[in-house]
Design a protein around this motif. Structure first.
Motif, PDB file in Angstrom:
ATOM      1  N   UNK A   1      53.586 -18.712  31.945  1.00 17.75           N
ATOM      2  CA  UNK A   1      52.899 -18.445  30.685  1.00 17.75           C
ATOM      3  C   UNK A   1      53.133 -17.027  30.213  1.00 17.75           C
ATOM      4  N   UNK A   2      52.686 -16.720  29.022  1.00 15.59           N
ATOM      5  CA  UNK A   2      52.884 -15.380  28.460  1.00 15.59           C
ATOM      6  C   UNK A   2      52.077 -14.324  29.182  1.00 15.59           C
ATOM      7  N   UNK A   3      51.058 -14.718  29.919  1.00 17.61           N
ATOM      8  CA  UNK A   3      50.275 -13.760  30.703  1.00 17.61           C
ATOM      9  C   UNK A   3      50.900 -13.505  32.071  1.00 17.61           C
TER      10      UNK A   3
ATOM     11  N   UNK B   1      48.954 -26.661  41.894  1.00 20.19           N
ATOM     12  CA  UNK B   1      49.524 -27.937  42.318  1.00 20.19           C
ATOM     13  C   UNK B   1      49.174 -28.307  43.757  1.00 20.19           C
ATOM     14  N   UNK B   2      48.661 -27.356  44.540  1.00 20.55           N
ATOM     15  CA  UNK B   2      48.422 -27.602  45.954  1.00 20.55           C
ATOM     16  C   UNK B   2      47.393 -28.692  46.192  1.00 20.55           C
ATOM     17  N   UNK B   3      46.384 -28.760  45.342  1.00 20.67           N
ATOM     18  CA  UNK B   3      45.304 -29.735  45.547  1.00 20.67           C
ATOM     19  C   UNK B   3      45.748 -31.171  45.281  1.00 20.67           C
ATOM     20  N   UNK B   4      46.870 -31.351  44.574  1.00 24.51           N
ATOM     21  CA  UNK B   4      47.324 -32.696  44.229  1.00 24.51           C
ATOM     22  C   UNK B   4      48.244 -33.301  45.282  1.00 24.51           C
ATOM     23  N   UNK B   5      48.698 -32.499  46.252  1.00 21.74           N
ATOM     24  CA  UNK B   5      49.724 -32.941  47.186  1.00 21.74           C
ATOM     25  C   UNK B   5      49.141 -33.740  48.342  1.00 21.74           C
ATOM     26  N   UNK B   6      49.959 -34.648  48.855  1.00 16.85           N
ATOM     27  CA  UNK B   6      49.602 -35.403  50.045  1.00 16.85           C
ATOM     28  C   UNK B   6      49.693 -34.483  51.266  1.00 16.85           C
ATOM     29  N   UNK B   7      48.712 -34.576  52.152  1.00 22.07           N
ATOM     30  CA  UNK B   7      48.669 -33.685  53.311  1.00 22.07           C
ATOM     31  C   UNK B   7      49.859 -33.882  54.244  1.00 22.07           C
ATOM     32  N   UNK B   8      50.463 -35.062  54.230  1.00 21.97           N
ATOM     33  CA  UNK B   8      51.598 -35.319  55.126  1.00 21.97           C
ATOM     34  C   UNK B   8      52.822 -34.485  54.763  1.00 21.97           C
ATOM     35  N   UNK B   9      52.903 -33.979  53.525  1.00 20.16           N
ATOM     36  CA  UNK B   9      54.049 -33.182  53.108  1.00 20.16           C
ATOM     37  C   UNK B   9      54.076 -31.816  53.774  1.00 20.16           C
ATOM     38  N   UNK B  10      52.912 -31.263  54.100  1.00 19.23           N
ATOM     39  CA  UNK B  10      52.850 -29.900  54.618  1.00 19.23           C
ATOM     40  C   UNK B  10      53.489 -29.783  56.005  1.00 19.23           C
ATOM     41  N   UNK B  11      53.584 -30.864  56.736  1.00 18.21           N
ATOM     42  CA  UNK B  11      54.224 -30.820  58.043  1.00 18.21           C
ATOM     43  C   UNK B  11      55.729 -30.944  57.993  1.00 18.21           C
ATOM     44  N   UNK B  12      56.284 -31.302  56.838  1.00 16.30           N
ATOM     45  CA  UNK B  12      57.725 -31.507  56.711  1.00 16.30           C
ATOM     46  C   UNK B  12      58.429 -30.344  56.033  1.00 16.30           C
ATOM     47  N   UNK B  13      57.704 -29.543  55.263  1.00 14.92           N
ATOM     48  CA  UNK B  13      58.290 -28.423  54.537  1.00 14.92           C
ATOM     49  C   UNK B  13      57.208 -27.375  54.334  1.00 14.92           C
ATOM     50  N   UNK B  14      57.601 -26.113  54.309  1.00 14.64           N
ATOM     51  CA  UNK B  14      56.648 -25.016  54.066  1.00 14.64           C
ATOM     52  C   UNK B  14      56.395 -24.913  52.565  1.00 14.64           C
ATOM     53  N   UNK B  15      55.174 -25.129  52.160  1.00 17.11           N
ATOM     54  CA  UNK B  15      54.806 -25.121  50.736  1.00 17.11           C
ATOM     55  C   UNK B  15      53.927 -23.906  50.475  1.00 17.11           C
ATOM     56  N   UNK B  16      54.333 -23.069  49.534  1.00 18.75           N
ATOM     57  CA  UNK B  16      53.594 -21.872  49.178  1.00 18.75           C
ATOM     58  C   UNK B  16      53.171 -21.939  47.716  1.00 18.75           C
ATOM     59  N   UNK B  17      51.861 -21.797  47.475  1.00 21.05           N
ATOM     60  CA  UNK B  17      51.334 -21.758  46.114  1.00 21.05           C
ATOM     61  C   UNK B  17      51.155 -20.331  45.647  1.00 21.05           C
ATOM     62  N   UNK B  18      51.663 -19.997  44.484  1.00 20.15           N
ATOM     63  CA  UNK B  18      51.609 -18.631  43.960  1.00 20.15           C
ATOM     64  C   UNK B  18      50.944 -18.643  42.589  1.00 20.15           C
ATOM     65  N   UNK B  19      50.444 -17.467  42.192  1.00 21.23           N
ATOM     66  CA  UNK B  19      49.761 -17.332  40.901  1.00 21.23           C
ATOM     67  C   UNK B  19      50.506 -16.456  39.914  1.00 21.23           C
ATOM     68  N   UNK B  20      51.443 -15.614  40.393  1.00 20.07           N
ATOM     69  CA  UNK B  20      52.181 -14.722  39.497  1.00 20.07           C
ATOM     70  C   UNK B  20      53.608 -14.564  39.979  1.00 20.07           C
ATOM     71  N   UNK B  21      54.415 -13.902  39.168  1.00 20.50           N
ATOM     72  CA  UNK B  21      55.848 -13.805  39.445  1.00 20.50           C
ATOM     73  C   UNK B  21      56.120 -12.907  40.650  1.00 20.50           C
ATOM     74  N   UNK B  22      55.382 -11.819  40.787  1.00 23.67           N
ATOM     75  CA  UNK B  22      55.630 -10.894  41.900  1.00 23.67           C
ATOM     76  C   UNK B  22      55.406 -11.567  43.250  1.00 23.67           C
TER      77      UNK B  22
END
Length: 454
Positions: free
Chosen positions: A393-395, A425-446
């Motif tokens: 987004x623009x912010x 998006x983290x709350x929508x994911x199936x818990x079984x996915x977290x054991x197969x790949x490292x998923x990181x949720x971020x809030x900003x570009x940095x």
């Protein structure tokens, strides 16, 4: 005394009809587009009492009969919505030499094994078609060739012989003798398309039309041509790349978001069943400015390599070039990176490229585009086994996107170990996915850039 034929003036851009010539079209605003045509109506004028029409009750219409033909090409079936619908009128358009005739000739070979296919050619002789069929390895069983440009004679032949599928190559070469204009003119294309449309509906025969494009990339002829047909397919691809993309822009029997991917080889067009693997096959390792994106094309997730290059400008005005992404979207992302994240590029030339000739317009590609630019600016290499997707987004915030789970499953299938997405998006994911790949949720570009380096 002979009656003088009336004439009218038709806009070649939008099809607007005027009784007099105009320098500027009042409908679309284009200049010098009016062409004189004979005032011809294809509707029959009969005297006497017309036959009484009969309406059908929707629930009484029989739909048990097979409605679709398998073209023998998985990618073409996908774009058509599951196959070729009976009684449909399909228009396939694209640049010269892109592979329209090759695709239809290969499809007619598969259709001809169980059905009768009539290939109407107004551009090539029977011998030329035979030589091309031999080069492509096309079996001629069930395939009939008719070389003619007379649309009325072709329709009469079809009504008598009743083939299962008709291919017309191309609609711009067809003509009606009552019209005094040349083949390919607005009146000829419009009336010939109407003729084939009535034929396909009355005889319940699917008709595929090949359409040429003009110098602007639009379908040659009046805009009404696209309104008449049931399905409009565009064949896209760069001449310097072997990949071809078949995209539906109109489909009355399926989704318009699906694409089919082909590769042009010596033996014709070959299907690319796994386009993600093909598009990222040549990705260099250990090089800054490269990030893998996952975009959705209909129901299909596709991984593509986004390349960014930021270098010091030698001129007063820095250059901005975008291949495969929207230029205005890239300019907006550069402004957000400077204002919200502190990555200044106002004195640098910026280049963005999507490898393989794919064009991505989805907002989910914002994050990989931004990461590739920052990686090139800082000259820091992102992880080779990491993908990213998210809207910016623009912010400067990373916003959630749809089909997150489908995208992640595609990344897992191709062996990626880390995925950077929006924290929403983290709350929508199936818990079984977290054991197969490292998923990181971020809030900003940095924070996204820091995660992509780990």
């Amino acid at each position: 005394m002979a009656v003088k034929n009336k004439s009218c003036y038709v806009c070649s851009e939008c099809g607007y009809v005027s009784s007099k010539w105009n320098g500027r079209c009042p409908e679309c605003g284009e200049w010098n587009t009016f062409i004189e045509e004979s005032d011809f109506s294809s509707a029959s004028k009969s005297s006497g009492v017309q036959s009484e029409l009969k309406a059908l009750v929707l629930s009484d219409i029989d739909d048990r009969e097979e409605m679709r033909f398998d073209t023998g090409t998985t990618e073409l079936n996908r774009v058509l919505g599951g196959g070729l619908v009976k009684g449909s009128l399909v228009l396939i358009s694209g640049d010269p030499g892109i592979g329209k005739s090759t695709l239809l000739l290969q499809a007619s070979s598969s259709l001809g094994k169980n059905r009768t296919v009539l290939y109407v050619s107004g551009e090539e002789s029977p011998r030329q078609l035979k030589l091309r069929a031999l080069r492509l390895g096309v079996d001629g069983t069930g395939l009939k060739i008719l070389c003619s440009t007379d649309a009325q004679s072709v329709c009469s032949y079809i009504k008598i012989n009743k083939p299962d599928v008709v291919i017309v190559d191309s609609i711009q070469t067809m003509q009606i003798t009552e019209l005094h204009s040349l083949p390919g003119s607005i009146a000829q294309v419009r009336e010939c398309a109407n003729l084939f449309m009535r034929l396909s509906k009355d005889e319940n025969i699917p008709v595929l039309l090949v359409g040429h494009v003009n110098k602007d990339g639009n379908i040659a002829g009046p805009k009404v041509l696209e309104h008449i047909v049931d399905c409009v397919l565009y064949f896209e691809g760069e001449k310097n790349h072997s990949y071809r993309i078949l995209r539906a822009v109109k489909n009355r029997f399926g989704s318009t978001n699906e694409i089919g991917v082909f590769e042009m080889r010596d033996n014709g067009l070959n299907e690319v069943i796994n386009p993600s693997k093909a598009l990222i096959a040549g990705k260099p390792n250990g090089v800054s400015g490269s990030c893998i994106a996952c975009v959705m094309e209909g129901s299909r997730p596709i991984l593509a390599e986004v390349q960014g290059l930021v270098c010091q400008s030698g001129f007063g005005n820095p250059r901005r070039t975008a291949n495969g992404v929207d230029y205005n979207r890239m300019s907006m992302l550069i402004a957000v990176l400077e204002k919200r994240a502190g990555y200044f590029m106002n004195s640098c030339d910026v280049y963005i490229n999507v490898a393989g000739g794919l064009r991505i317009d989805e907002p989910a590609s914002d994050l990989p585009v931004a990461l590739s630019l920052v990686s090139s600016l800082k000259d820091k290499v992102l992880r080779d086994d990491c993908i990213a997707f998210g809207e910016i987004g623009l912010a400067g915030e990373i916003r959630a996107v749809s089909y997150a789970e489908t995208r992640i499953r595609e990344a897992i299938r191709l062996g990626f170990k880390k995925c950077i997405i929006s924290a929403h998006n983290l709350t929508e994911l199936n818990e079984s996915l977290f054991g197969k790949i490292e998923i990181k949720g971020v809030n900003n570009i940095r924070s996204a850039f820091e995660e992509a380096l780990k």
